[in-house]
Design a protein around this motif. Sequence first.
Motif, PDB file in Angstrom:
ATOM      1  N   VAL A 182      61.250   7.235 -50.615  1.00 49.75           N
ATOM      2  CA  VAL A 182      61.515   5.926 -51.017  1.00 49.75           C
ATOM      3  C   VAL A 182      60.934   5.940 -52.692  1.00 49.75           C
ATOM      4  N   GLN A 183      61.750   5.704 -53.512  1.00 47.47           N
ATOM      5  CA  GLN A 183      61.408   5.788 -55.101  1.00 47.47           C
ATOM      6  C   GLN A 183      60.401   4.396 -55.135  1.00 47.47           C
ATOM      7  N   PHE A 184      60.877   3.435 -54.361  1.00 47.96           N
ATOM      8  CA  PHE A 184      60.042   2.093 -54.509  1.00 47.96           C
ATOM      9  C   PHE A 184      58.875   2.214 -53.871  1.00 47.96           C
ATOM     10  N   HIS A 185      57.999   0.773 -53.738  1.00 45.91           N
ATOM     11  CA  HIS A 185      56.620   0.965 -53.366  1.00 45.91           C
ATOM     12  C   HIS A 185      56.821  -0.236 -51.777  1.00 45.91           C
ATOM     13  N   PRO A 186      57.167   0.257 -50.931  1.00 42.95           N
ATOM     14  CA  PRO A 186      56.848  -1.008 -49.846  1.00 42.95           C
ATOM     15  C   PRO A 186      55.783  -1.293 -49.653  1.00 42.95           C
ATOM     16  N   GLU A 187      54.600  -0.863 -49.828  1.00 40.54           N
ATOM     17  CA  GLU A 187      53.056  -1.292 -49.812  1.00 40.54           C
ATOM     18  C   GLU A 187      52.706  -2.248 -50.857  1.00 40.54           C
ATOM     19  N   PHE A 188      53.406  -2.399 -51.794  1.00 42.93           N
ATOM     20  CA  PHE A 188      53.020  -3.522 -52.960  1.00 42.93           C
ATOM     21  C   PHE A 188      53.495  -4.904 -52.429  1.00 42.93           C
ATOM     22  N   ASP A 189      52.393  -5.609 -52.577  1.00 39.87           N
ATOM     23  CA  ASP A 189      52.840  -7.086 -52.502  1.00 39.87           C
ATOM     24  C   ASP A 189      53.286  -7.591 -53.873  1.00 39.87           C
ATOM     25  N   ARG A 190      53.324  -8.919 -53.938  1.00 37.88           N
ATOM     26  CA  ARG A 190      53.591  -9.744 -55.213  1.00 37.88           C
ATOM     27  C   ARG A 190      52.428  -9.641 -56.179  1.00 37.88           C
ATOM     28  N   GLU A 191      51.402 -10.000 -55.840  1.00 39.35           N
ATOM     29  CA  GLU A 191      50.189  -9.865 -56.486  1.00 39.35           C
ATOM     30  C   GLU A 191      49.806  -8.298 -57.174  1.00 39.35           C
ATOM     31  N   VAL A 192      50.028  -7.450 -56.265  1.00 34.20           N
ATOM     32  CA  VAL A 192      49.811  -6.178 -56.983  1.00 34.20           C
ATOM     33  C   VAL A 192      50.917  -5.372 -57.982  1.00 34.20           C
ATOM     34  N   THR A 193      52.313  -6.069 -57.649  1.00 27.56           N
ATOM     35  CA  THR A 193      53.320  -5.859 -58.465  1.00 27.56           C
ATOM     36  C   THR A 193      53.238  -6.579 -59.834  1.00 27.56           C
TER      37      THR A 193
END
Length: 234
Positions: free
Chosen positions: A183-194
Amino acid sequence: MQGRCCIIKVGRTFAELAQVYGDFEDWIEAGLGGRGCGCEVIDVEAGAMLPGLDGLAGVVITGSHAMVTEAAPWSLAVEQWLQEVLARRVPVLGICYGHQLLARACGGEVGFNPRGLELGSVEIRLTATACDDPLFGGLPDRFVAPVTHAQSVLRPPPEAQVLAANDHDPHQALRLGEAAWGVQFHPEFDREVTQVYVDRQVDALGARGAEVEVVDTPEAAGLLQRFAALVSGR
């Protein structure tokens, strides 16, 4: 999660972010089911040896601030190791850098995306192929996911199935073989990290920076738990 699962750490986040929120492997471990999920972290970028394959139940490859095309020795070693992992049909989930590395290990091409940097919370569209996929099946046709990347899979491996895309990147998710996904996206990122990633890089987008948004992304986050369930089910 039953069996031995490894998180292959191929990079680290910003130091100030890690001090407050942890690093890639911490977010992945939390998404898989918390610290009781039984995952071993292998920091190959720092020189750790890649694990043996006997008893290996699943693999997750993290993101990185490095570029796959830099072809660092540790990265080439992971690429070679992945070919053996795939031959044994061990479930693999590659995230961002891991997604690109997985594609290269299978014969795909990776390089700078001609559309430039993709950043923030973006819409992802599933392909028809994803409907029956063991990992993606049952997800909404469209969902939002966190992204931060300059390079992409430009040409998927010949046998790859494209599971998700958007206007910026036609290869947002791939299935490679029986039990490997990127997956090119980051499923582990939450809103704060993003938001931290956006704040650090939004100036690079110029006028496009005004279009960047950051929202909660529960469907993308759920992919980690889905992967954990898939590994446990085997």
